[in-house]
Design a protein around this motif. Structure first.
Motif, PDB file in Angstrom:
ATOM      1  N   THR A 217       0.837  -1.205   0.000  1.00 34.79           N
ATOM      2  CA  THR A 217       0.000   0.000   0.000  1.00 34.79           C
ATOM      3  C   THR A 217       0.870   1.252   0.000  1.00 34.79           C
ATOM      4  OG1 THR A 217      -1.660  -1.234   1.249  1.00 34.79           O
ATOM      5  CG2 THR A 217      -1.910   1.150   1.168  1.00 34.79           C
ATOM      6  N   ILE A 218       1.961   1.212   0.742  1.00 34.04           N
ATOM      7  CA  ILE A 218       2.893   2.345   0.735  1.00 34.04           C
ATOM      8  C   ILE A 218       3.513   2.511  -0.646  1.00 34.04           C
ATOM      9  CG2 ILE A 218       5.069   3.205   1.696  1.00 34.04           C
ATOM     10  CD1 ILE A 218       4.338   1.853   4.329  1.00 34.04           C
ATOM     11  N   ASP A 219       3.892   1.387  -1.262  1.00 31.64           N
ATOM     12  CA  ASP A 219       4.484   1.441  -2.598  1.00 31.64           C
ATOM     13  C   ASP A 219       3.500   1.999  -3.627  1.00 31.64           C
ATOM     14  OD1 ASP A 219       6.797   0.382  -1.581  1.00 31.64           O
ATOM     15  OD2 ASP A 219       6.359  -1.691  -2.189  1.00 31.64           O
ATOM     16  N   ALA A 220       2.217   1.848  -3.320  1.00 30.07           N
ATOM     17  CA  ALA A 220       1.199   2.368  -4.238  1.00 30.07           C
ATOM     18  C   ALA A 220       1.030   3.882  -4.108  1.00 30.07           C
ATOM     19  CB  ALA A 220      -0.133   1.667  -3.987  1.00 30.07           C
ATOM     20  N   GLY A 221       1.745   4.495  -3.173  1.00 29.35           N
ATOM     21  CA  GLY A 221       1.723   5.944  -3.059  1.00 29.35           C
ATOM     22  C   GLY A 221       0.887   6.492  -1.924  1.00 29.35           C
ATOM     23  N   TYR A 222       0.440   5.636  -1.016  1.00 26.70           N
ATOM     24  CA  TYR A 222      -0.390   6.101   0.102  1.00 26.70           C
ATOM     25  C   TYR A 222       0.438   6.173   1.382  1.00 26.70           C
ATOM     26  CZ  TYR A 222      -4.121   4.920  -3.162  1.00 26.70           C
ATOM     27  OH  TYR A 222      -4.921   4.836  -4.267  1.00 26.70           O
ATOM     28  N   GLN A 223       0.039   7.069   2.246  1.00 29.78           N
ATOM     29  CA  GLN A 223       0.651   7.133   3.578  1.00 29.78           C
ATOM     30  C   GLN A 223      -0.045   6.105   4.467  1.00 29.78           C
ATOM     31  OE1 GLN A 223       0.215  10.864   5.658  1.00 29.78           O
ATOM     32  NE2 GLN A 223       1.424  10.189   7.436  1.00 29.78           N
ATOM     33  N   VAL A 224       0.738   5.242   5.093  1.00 32.46           N
ATOM     34  CA  VAL A 224       0.180   4.226   5.980  1.00 32.46           C
ATOM     35  C   VAL A 224       0.941   4.287   7.299  1.00 32.46           C
ATOM     36  CG1 VAL A 224      -0.455   1.807   6.268  1.00 32.46           C
ATOM     37  CG2 VAL A 224      -0.294   2.776   3.965  1.00 32.46           C
ATOM     38  N   GLU A 225       0.216   4.465   8.374  1.00 37.81           N
ATOM     39  CA  GLU A 225       0.814   4.542   9.707  1.00 37.81           C
ATOM     40  C   GLU A 225       0.155   3.518  10.625  1.00 37.81           C
ATOM     41  OE1 GLU A 225       3.362   6.282   9.867  1.00 37.81           O
ATOM     42  OE2 GLU A 225       3.132   7.725   8.229  1.00 37.81           O
ATOM     43  N   LEU A 226       0.873   3.124  11.662  1.00 36.45           N
ATOM     44  CA  LEU A 226       0.414   2.089  12.582  1.00 36.45           C
ATOM     45  C   LEU A 226       0.171   2.687  13.960  1.00 36.45           C
ATOM     46  CD1 LEU A 226       2.962  -0.723  11.595  1.00 36.45           C
ATOM     47  CD2 LEU A 226       0.605  -0.443  10.792  1.00 36.45           C
ATOM     48  N   GLY A 227      -0.995   2.374  14.526  1.00 34.39           N
ATOM     49  CA  GLY A 227      -1.339   2.831  15.858  1.00 34.39           C
ATOM     50  C   GLY A 227      -2.010   1.717  16.645  1.00 34.39           C
ATOM     51  N   GLY A 228      -2.481   2.044  17.831  1.00 30.28           N
ATOM     52  CA  GLY A 228      -3.106   1.037  18.674  1.00 30.28           C
ATOM     53  C   GLY A 228      -2.139   0.452  19.673  1.00 30.28           C
ATOM     54  N   ASP A 229      -2.646  -0.446  20.534  1.00 27.40           N
ATOM     55  CA  ASP A 229      -1.827  -0.905  21.651  1.00 27.40           C
ATOM     56  C   ASP A 229      -0.647  -1.771  21.234  1.00 27.40           C
ATOM     57  OD1 ASP A 229      -4.641  -2.435  21.604  1.00 27.40           O
ATOM     58  OD2 ASP A 229      -3.097  -3.898  22.087  1.00 27.40           O
ATOM     59  N   LEU A 230      -0.767  -2.558  20.174  1.00 26.35           N
ATOM     60  CA  LEU A 230       0.379  -3.368  19.756  1.00 26.35           C
ATOM     61  C   LEU A 230       1.516  -2.511  19.209  1.00 26.35           C
ATOM     62  CD1 LEU A 230       1.912  -5.933  19.246  1.00 26.35           C
ATOM     63  CD2 LEU A 230       0.564  -6.308  17.190  1.00 26.35           C
ATOM     64  N   PRO A 231       1.280  -1.626  18.235  1.00 27.25           N
ATOM     65  CA  PRO A 231       2.383  -0.771  17.787  1.00 27.25           C
ATOM     66  C   PRO A 231       2.944   0.109  18.905  1.00 27.25           C
ATOM     67  CG  PRO A 231       0.646  -0.789  16.140  1.00 27.25           C
ATOM     68  CD  PRO A 231       0.103  -1.487  17.355  1.00 27.25           C
ATOM     69  N   ASP A 232       2.091   0.479  19.855  1.00 30.42           N
ATOM     70  CA  ASP A 232       2.596   1.289  20.975  1.00 30.42           C
ATOM     71  C   ASP A 232       3.671   0.552  21.766  1.00 30.42           C
ATOM     72  OD1 ASP A 232       1.095   3.504  20.434  1.00 30.42           O
ATOM     73  OD2 ASP A 232      -0.493   3.047  21.867  1.00 30.42           O
ATOM     74  N   THR A 233       3.574  -0.779  21.827  1.00 30.83           N
ATOM     75  CA  THR A 233       4.568  -1.533  22.600  1.00 30.83           C
ATOM     76  C   THR A 233       5.933  -1.523  21.929  1.00 30.83           C
ATOM     77  OG1 THR A 233       4.075  -3.658  21.524  1.00 30.83           O
ATOM     78  CG2 THR A 233       2.791  -3.084  23.488  1.00 30.83           C
ATOM     79  N   ALA A 234       5.949  -1.293  20.612  1.00 34.73           N
ATOM     80  CA  ALA A 234       7.238  -1.243  19.919  1.00 34.73           C
ATOM     81  C   ALA A 234       7.993   0.019  20.324  1.00 34.73           C
ATOM     82  CB  ALA A 234       7.042  -1.298  18.407  1.00 34.73           C
TER      83      ALA A 234
END
Length: 703
Positions: free
Chosen positions: A144-161
Motif C-alpha cells: 500500500t505504501i508502494d502504491a503511493g499512500y501514507q500508511v501509519e500504525l497505531g493502537g496498543d500493539l504498535p505502541d509496545t514497539a
C-alpha cells in the motif's frame, strides 16, 4: 562490621589477580547460565482488582476482545477518496497474519481520504510473538505504501514497539563520567577504575536479570531502569572507595593497609548506602503492579552486584594500579599548593551563617517544587511520542479525520441476560455531551454479551477523561462494565496515585530506621528524610514545568505539552530516595567520624563537608550526566525518568548536601547526635567508629 570489611579489603588487595579472575569467571558463568536457562523478557499488564480489568476478562472469556489490537491508518496525501479495492487487498493481507482473529471493515473519514482498519488479535498484547513486534504489520502494509499512500500504525500493539533504545546517550554519559573522574582524581588510571568496576557489576547483574525472567514475568523496560541506576551507583561506590584509598596512600600507608582501611571506612558507607537503595526498591512491590515488582527486583539485583564489585574489585584493582592512582604531581613529589582548598572555604562560609544559607536553599527548593501542586499524570499514549514516530502520525491522522476521541474509544460490556440494559446504556451515553459518537450495539457470537463502543469528544490523555469514566460508572447500571484501553489507563493512574503514599511511608520509615541504626541519632535520620523529600518534590516540579507546562521542552525533543507519566512518581521516588540516602551516608559518615574524635559539632561539620565535598560533587556530576544520557532517548517515558533523576541528583548533591545539610547541622550542634539512653541500649552495635587514622582533606586528590 568494620573489622570484617577491613579483612575483606586487605585480602582482596593481597590477592588482586585472584579477585579479578573470580569476577571474570563470575561474569562468564552468569552469562552462560543466562544463555542456557534464562528466558525472554515479558510484560504482564493485567491488573487484578481494576474496574476495567473485569470488562477485559469478560471479553476474553467470550472470545471477542480484550486481546491485542492494532490500527492501520491509510491516508491519501492528495486528499482524494481512497479506492475500495486497495483497502480490500490490504485487509486481506492483514487477515493472513499470524495470531490475527479478525480485521474489521474500514472506517472512512468524511472526505474518504483517511481510512482506519482495526486488527484484532487472538492473543494478549504481552504475547512473546506480538509484544514490540510490528514487522509483520510493516510487511503487510508495504504494498500500500508502494502504491503511493501514507500508511501509519497505531493502537496498543504498535505502541509496545515504542522508540528504539539507541544507547548513544548512555555511551556519551559514560564518556563524560570518565572525564569528570579524570578531573576529580587527577589520574587516568584512577578514573578508569570506577567505570570498569561498575561495568563488571552491571554485566553480572544483567545476566542475573535474564535468569530472573525464567522464574517470573520481567518487564521489557526493567533492564533500562536497572542499568540506569546500577551504572550510576556503581561508579559512585567505587569512586568513594578509590578516594579513600588514595587518601590512605598519601598518609603513608602501604597498598595493603590503604585498601583495608578504605573498605573498613568507606566500605561501611557503601554497605549502608546500598541497603537504603535496596530497601527503597523493595518498596515498589507495594505499588500493586507486577511491572513494578520486576522493576524493583531486577534493579535491586543489579545494585547488589555493583556494590559487591565495588567492595572486592576496587581494592584488588587499587593494588594493581599501585601509586599510579595518585595524581602525577604527588607521584613526582612536586609540592602541593598550600592554599586552603575551595571545599574547606565553602564549608566554613556555610557554617558561619547557617541560618541564611538554610533559608536560601530551602526557599529555592520550595520554589522548584511549587509546580508539583499542578501535577497531572497519565500512563502515556501515542500523542506524547516524537512527531516522526509512526504511532504519533497515526494518532494525528485519526484526530484530524475522525476527532481526538477516536483515539481513545470507551467500551461498555453488558450481559444480554439483563433485558433492556443495553438500550439504557445507549440512551445514557447519547445524552452525555462529552460523547461524540456511539457505534451500533454488537452481540457476541454466543449471544452472552452486548458491546457498546463510544468515542468521547476529547482525546484519552485529556484531563477530563478520568472524570468522564468515573461519571459513566456511577450513572450506568451496575451490570455494565466500562472498559477498554482508555479506562484501563485511567484505572492504573488512579491506583498509582493512591499507592504512592503507601510506598512513601514504607520507604521513608525503613530508611529512617536504617540511618538511626547507623548514626545512633534521632534528628539526623528524620532531617535526612525531610530533605530527601524536598529534593524529590523539586524534581517532580521541574517535570511538571517541562513536560506538562512545556517550558523549554523543545530542548529535550518534546514538541507539545503532556501529562507526566503515571509510572514516574512511584518509580522515581523509590529510586531517588535511595540514591539521595547514598550522599547522606557519604557526608554524615565523615562528619560522625570527626565528631567522635573531637566532640566539636560545628568543626566536625566543616571538616566533614570539606573532606567529602569533592567526592559528592563528582559522584553527583557523574550521575547527572549518566541520567541525562537517558533523557536524550526518544521514548518519552525514558526521557522523563532520565530528566527527573538528573534534576533530583543535581539538587541533592548541591543545594541539599552542600548547603542545607551542613547549615542545619551547624544550627543543631550537639543535638544532631542526641539519642535517648533507652533507645541507645536497644539499638544493635552498628555504631560508626572513629577513623583508625586521621582523615585528610581532599585538597590533593585532584592536583
Amino acid at each position: 562490621m568494620s573489622s570484617s570489611l577491613y579483612r575483606l579489603g586487605r585480602s582482596c588487595a593481597a590477592h588482586p589477580w585472584r579477585v579479578v579472575a573470580a569476577w571474570v569467571l563470575l561474569v562468564a558463568t552468569t552469562a552462560t547460565l543466562a544463555f542456557s536457562f534464562g528466558a525472554p523478557l515479558r510484560d504482564d499488564w493485567d491488573v487484578p482488582g481494576a474496574a476495567s480489568q473485569r470488562g477485559i476478562d469478560l471479553l476474553r472469556e467470550h472470545g471477542v476482545g480484550g486481546y491485542a489490537s492494532a490500527r492501520v491508518v491509510v491516508h491519501d496525501l492528495d486528499g482524494t477518496a481512497l479506492p475500495p479495492g486497495e483497502l480490500a487487498e490490504l485487509t486481506g493481507r492483514l487477515r493472513a497474519l499470524d495470531h490475527v482473529g479478525d480485521v474489521g471493515p474500514a472506517r472512512l473519514s468524511a472526505d474518504q481520504a483517511t481510512a482506519v482498519l482495526t486488527v484484532q488479535y487472538a492473543e494478549p498484547v504481552t504475547h512473546p510473538d506480538l509484544m514490540g513486534n510490528i514487522e509483520p504489520l510493516r510487511a503487510a502494509i508495504a504494498e500500500t505504501i508502494d502504491a503511493g499512500y501514507q500508511v501509519e500504525l497505531g493502537g496498543d500493539l504498535p505502541d509496545t514497539a515504542g522508540e528504539a533504545f539507541g544507547g548513544t546517550g548512555e555511551l556519551i554519559g559514560i564518556a563524560l563520567a570518565l572525564l569528570i573522574l579524570v578531573i576529580a582524581l587527577g589520574s587516568a588510571v584512577g578514573a578508569g577504575l570506577p567505570i570498569a568496576v561498575a561495568i563488571a557489576g552491571l554485566a553480572a547483574g544483567g545476566s542475573g536479570i535474564t535468569l530472573i525472567a525464567a522464574t517470573m514475568d520481567v518487564s521489557t523496560s526493567a533492564p533500562t531502569v536497572a542499568s540506569m541506576v546500577a551504572l550510576g551507583v556503581g561508579i559512585d561506590y567505587a569512586l568513594l572507595l578509590v578516594v579513600r584509598h588514595v587518601e590512605n596512600l598519601r598518609l603513608g600507608h602501604d597498598t595493603l593497609e590503604a585498601a583495608g582501611l578504605a573498605v573498613a571506612t568507606a566500605g561501611r558507607s557503601v554497605v549502608f548506602a546500598a541497603l537504603t537503595v535496596l530497601v527503597s526498591l523493595m518498596g515498589l512491590r507495594l505499588a500493586g503492579l507486577s511491572t513494578y515488582d520486576s522493576f524493583g527486583l531486577t534493579t535491586a539485583t543489579a545494585v547488589a552486584f555493583v556494590a559487591a564489585a565495588a567492595l572486592t574489585l576496587v581494592p584488588a584493582l587499587c593494588r594493581i594500579g599501585g601509586r599510579k592512582l595518585l595524581p602525577r604531581a604527588v607521584r613526582r613529589d612536586r609540592p602541593v599548593r598550600g592554599r586552603e582548598p575551595l571545599t574547606a572555604r565553602w564549608a566554613a562560609r556555610v557554617c558561619r551563617n547557617p541560618l541564611v544559607w538554610a533559608l536560601v536553599s530551602l526557599g529555592t527548593l520550595l520554589v522548584l517544587a511549587a509546580p508539583v501542586l499542578d501535577l497531572r499524570t497519565w500512563p502515556g499514549d501515542a500523542s506524547s511520542q516524537p512527531a516522526e514516530a509512526t504511532t504519533r502520525k497515526a494518532y494525528d491522522l485519526v484526530s484530524a479525520g475522525f476527532g481526538p476521541g477516536a483515539n481513545g474509544p470507551l467500551t461498555v460490556v453488558v450481559p444480554t441476560s439483563e433485558i433492556g440494559v443495553a438500550d439504557e446504556v445507549v440512551a445514557s451515553l447519547g445524552s452525555d455531551d462529552r460523547i461524540a459518537r456511539i457505534d451500533p450495539v454488537v452481540t457476541t457470537p454466543d449471544a452472552a454479551l452486548s458491546i457498546i463502543t463510544a468515542e468521547p469528544v476529547f482525546g484519552p490523555s485529556d484531563q477530563r477523561t478520568p472524570e468522564l469514566i468515573d461519571d459513566l460508572r456511577a450513572q450506568l447500571p451496575p451490570s455494565a462494565e466500562v472498559t477498554g484501553w482508555t479506562p484501563f489507563f485511567s484505572d492504573i493512574s488512579q491506583m498509582l496515585e493512591q499507592r504512592l503514599w503507601l510506598v512513601i511511608a514504607f520507604v521513608v520509615g525503613v530508611s529512617v530506621l536504617l540511618l538511626g541504626l547507623m548514626f545512633r541519632s534521632v534528628l539526623v535520620p528524620l532531617k535526612a528524610a525531610v530533605m530527601n523529600l524536598l529534593s524529590i518534590s523539586a524534581a517532580y516540579g521541574v517535570l511538571v514545568a517541562v513536560f506538562q507546562w512545556g517550558w523549554a521542552a523543545e530542548l529535550i525533543g518534546v514538541d507539545r505539552p503532556m501529562p507526566v507519566s503515571s509510572w514516574m512518581p512511584i518509580l522515581q521516588f523509590a529510586i531517588l530516595f535511595g540514591l539521595s540516602m547514598d550522599y547522606e551516608v557519604f557526608l554524615l559518615s565523615r562528619i560522625r567520624e570527626d565528631y567522635l574524635r573531637t566532640a566539636d559539632p560545628r568543626g566536625s561539620v566543616v571538616r566533614g563537608l570539606s573532606s567529602t565535598a569533592r567526592v559528592i560533587s563528582s559522584a553527583g556530576a557523574i550521575m547527572v550526566v549518566v541520567f541525562l544520557g537517558f533523557a536524550s532517548e526518544a521514548d518519552v517515558v525514558v526521557k522523563q525518568l532520565g530528566l527527573g533523576m538528573a534534576v533530583a541528583v543535581f539538587l541533592d548533591a548541591t543545594l541539599v548536601r552542600m548547603v542545607l545539610v551542613p547549615a542545619t547541622m551547624s544550627l543543631l550542634g550537639h543535638l544532631n547526635w542526641w539519642v535517648p539512653k533507652w533507645l541507645d541500649r536497644l539499638l544493635p552495635g552498628a555504631r560508626v567508629q572513629a577513623e583508625l587514622s586521621a582523615a585528610p582533606d581532599l585538597v590533593g586528590v585532584g592536583h
